[in-house]
Design a protein around this motif. Structure first.
Motif, PDB file in Angstrom:
ATOM      1  N   GLY A  10      35.577  37.769  30.360  1.00 28.44           N
ATOM      2  CA  GLY A  10      35.831  38.574  31.543  1.00 28.44           C
ATOM      3  C   GLY A  10      34.782  37.054  32.257  1.00 28.44           C
ATOM      4  O   GLY A  10      33.903  37.840  33.619  1.00 28.44           O
ATOM      5  N   ASP A  34      39.331  34.312  30.426  1.00 24.77           N
ATOM      6  CA  ASP A  34      39.503  36.372  31.064  1.00 24.77           C
ATOM      7  C   ASP A  34      41.045  36.140  31.152  1.00 24.77           C
ATOM      8  O   ASP A  34      42.070  35.035  31.103  1.00 24.77           O
ATOM      9  CB  ASP A  34      39.613  35.146  32.459  1.00 24.77           C
ATOM     10  N   GLY A  40      40.922  31.740  36.789  1.00 26.28           N
ATOM     11  CA  GLY A  40      39.716  31.235  35.937  1.00 26.28           C
ATOM     12  C   GLY A  40      40.165  29.681  36.074  1.00 26.28           C
ATOM     13  O   GLY A  40      39.526  29.232  35.870  1.00 26.28           O
ATOM     14  N   ALA A  86      34.261  41.402  28.845  1.00 25.82           N
ATOM     15  CA  ALA A  86      35.349  41.343  29.405  1.00 25.82           C
ATOM     16  C   ALA A  86      35.067  43.175  29.349  1.00 25.82           C
ATOM     17  O   ALA A  86      35.154  43.612  28.010  1.00 25.82           O
ATOM     18  CB  ALA A  86      36.651  41.107  28.570  1.00 25.82           C
TER      19      ALA A  86
END
Length: 271
Positions: A10, A34, A40, A86
């Motif tokens: 995350g 991610d 990202g 995440a």
């Protein structure tokens, strides 16, 4: 000695991105994981050579396994820290009315993606981390910090599946933190109060009372506590406003229950 290496899931927004930047400032190498490939990749390019972005849906075990393998190789046979961060909010309302029915007139299966991402994926991440932590070339062991929530300490009627997952993460931390600590792997978790992240709808952020918002700096302080003190394991840190509170498990109601929860481990381990 080479630089310490971290995996953060995350990592393209919110807590994960803030922690990524924080560790880079402390001369860490960070593998950013991610599900958002475009964001990202862009962020990793901006942050520079101290980061590596790996597209990862943590709910898919093969993708997490690939993430850990790449991280260990990129870090030169070293993996020091796993931030199991995440998470998602509810994907379906348990209280829903007018349920969709199958051909037999029975409600279709409830979408449990919230549990798969917020709980199952964390368990699988720890499963993978301990394997690589035991193989570290420079020093065996490492640190895990799980992102739970204040919803892991108090019931959130509005999102029972999220609450169930976050409560389970607190229990997972307390159950594994002592056992893994014997081999220099620490497991701790952070339970943030409200922090502005992508989990909160924009309309909620716009009206949320400022006096009830916890700054990111409080969370980063809690992470530093766990990263800097290897004696801390199986700990639950509630981060609220500018305070970090260590929450202890409930007291045993009887000596029998104390024995059942502690002494009986000798009966079950290695059996």
């Amino acid at each position: 000695m080479s630089k310490p290496v971290a995996i953060i899931t995350g990592a393209a927004s919110g807590i994960g991105l803030a922690l990524t930047k924080h560790l880079i400032s402390k001369d860490w190498l960070v593998i950013m994981a991610d599900i958002n490939t475009k964001l990202g990749t862009e962020l990793s390019a901006e942050l520079g050579s101290s980061t590596l972005f790996v597209t990862t849906n943590v709910a898919i075990y093969s993708q997490q396994a690939q993430l850990f393998s790449k991280a260990f190789e990129w870090g030169g046979g070293r993996l020091d820290f796993f931030a199991a961060n995440a998470g998602i909010a509810k994907t379906q309302d348990l209280y829903e009315e007018n349920e969709a029915l199958d051909e037999n007139g029975v409600p279709k299966e409830l979408d449990l993606t919230t549990l798969k991402v917020d709980l199952d994926a964390v368990v699988q991440g720890i499963w993978l981390f301990k394997y690589f932590a035991r193989k570290n070339k420079e020093k065996k062991g490492g640190k895990v910090v799980i992102t739970s929530s204040m919803g892991g300490l108090y019931p959130m009627e509005s999102d029972p599946l999220y609450t169930a997952a976050k409560h389970a993460l607190v229990g997972l931390t307390r159950a594994t933190g002592t056992r893994f600590h014997r081999e220099d792997i620490t497991v701790n978790c952070i339970c943030p109060a409200f922090v502005p992240t992508n989990l909160a709808p924009k309309e909620v952020l716009a009206i949320f009372p400022k006096e009830h918002i916890t700054p990111m700096s409080t969370l980063l302080r809690a992470y530093d506590m766990f990263l800097e003190d290897s004696s801390l394991s199986a700990k639950v840190a509630e981060t609220s406003l500018d305070q970090v509170h260590f929450q202890e498990p409930p007291e045993f109601s009887s000596e029998s229950n104390r024995w059942l929860a502690t002494a009986t481990k000798e009966l079950w381990e290695d059996k």
